[in-house]
Design an enzyme around this catalytic site. Sequence first.
Site, PDB file in Angstrom:
ATOM      1  N   HIS A 168      74.070  18.541  47.751  1.00 34.45           N
ATOM      2  CA  HIS A 168      75.454  18.680  47.321  1.00 34.45           C
ATOM      3  C   HIS A 168      76.112  17.308  47.379  1.00 34.45           C
ATOM      4  O   HIS A 168      75.489  16.343  47.831  1.00 34.45           O
ATOM      5  CB  HIS A 168      76.225  19.680  48.198  1.00 34.45           C
ATOM      6  CG  HIS A 168      76.387  19.230  49.616  1.00 34.45           C
ATOM      7  ND1 HIS A 168      75.398  19.382  50.571  1.00 34.45           N
ATOM      8  CD2 HIS A 168      77.408  18.598  50.247  1.00 34.45           C
ATOM      9  CE1 HIS A 168      75.811  18.893  51.723  1.00 34.45           C
ATOM     10  NE2 HIS A 168      77.031  18.395  51.559  1.00 34.45           N
ATOM     11  N   GLU A 172      72.151  17.803  56.972  1.00 35.11           N
ATOM     12  CA  GLU A 172      71.248  18.512  56.063  1.00 35.11           C
ATOM     13  C   GLU A 172      69.874  17.848  55.947  1.00 35.11           C
ATOM     14  O   GLU A 172      68.883  18.503  55.640  1.00 35.11           O
ATOM     15  CB  GLU A 172      71.880  18.626  54.669  1.00 35.11           C
ATOM     16  CG  GLU A 172      73.025  19.608  54.579  1.00 35.11           C
ATOM     17  CD  GLU A 172      74.377  18.995  54.941  1.00 35.11           C
ATOM     18  OE1 GLU A 172      75.399  19.679  54.784  1.00 35.11           O
ATOM     19  OE2 GLU A 172      74.392  17.823  55.375  1.00 35.11           O
TER      20      GLU A 172
END
Length: 276
Positions: A117, A10
């Site tokens: 996250h 990410e």
Amino acid sequence: MKALVSVDMEGISGVVHGTETNPAGYDYARARAAMTAEANSVVAGVLDAEPDAEVWVADAHGTFRNLLPEQLDRRVRLVRGKPRPLGMLGGLDADTDAVLFVGYHARAGRGPAVLAHTMTDGLLDVRIDGRSLGEIGLNAGMAGHLGVPVVLLGGDDAACAELRALVPEARTVAVKQALALGAAVTLHPDEAGERLRRAAAEAVARRAEVPPLAHRGPLAVEVDLASPTTADLATLVPGVSRREGEGRTVAFTSADYAEAYRLLLLLAQLTTIKPA
């Protein structure tokens, strides 16, 4: 000298959307090539500073099967696949001298931060002795438990700030500036790679100046879960209980950090189990 390079996706330059990080996504192939390229840049930097170093690379995203082995620097050992001991830190041991994070992202609830996250979408918050920690803090703590410092992080600006708050002496390289969960201003991949290579060499050269992130046990751990079903499953694990009056928060006490880390890996897996 042994270095472990833990590579997530990410936080890679150019990556901003979940379709890029998912094997079913239309542009996943490009993202995994970019992930491999950034890993190679950091490996090159480590070996610029320590030509005789033993370098291990841990594929640390999703299935742990994203890096392209045939395109990875042939001088490394690749840790690939799951489940495995220490999860994102596969290959870490007490003989490791430095850990470097590549493509890392900020913790759940942080923002603006690209694709933030913590482990899975099913973990909303993890608190150790009252402090919220994401993958950056949790993994740095596991390395620190073995006396190993995290000397470098590459990711967006939010991820960089998260590591600096925990380990101010570590080097960070912001390969993109977060605008939202799915948007960023990003460096060209070649520019990101050059910056990462230089920073990795500098970070490894001054690793003795970076303290490991150590936690003293016993540790009080609380986890906010997205699903009450996961909380139901978690309470089947000895020592884990639901917080009074809370449907989705569980808690446990661990004797040391390694015990807490292993149990958190298990809770992350429990979030993937759907109601029968």
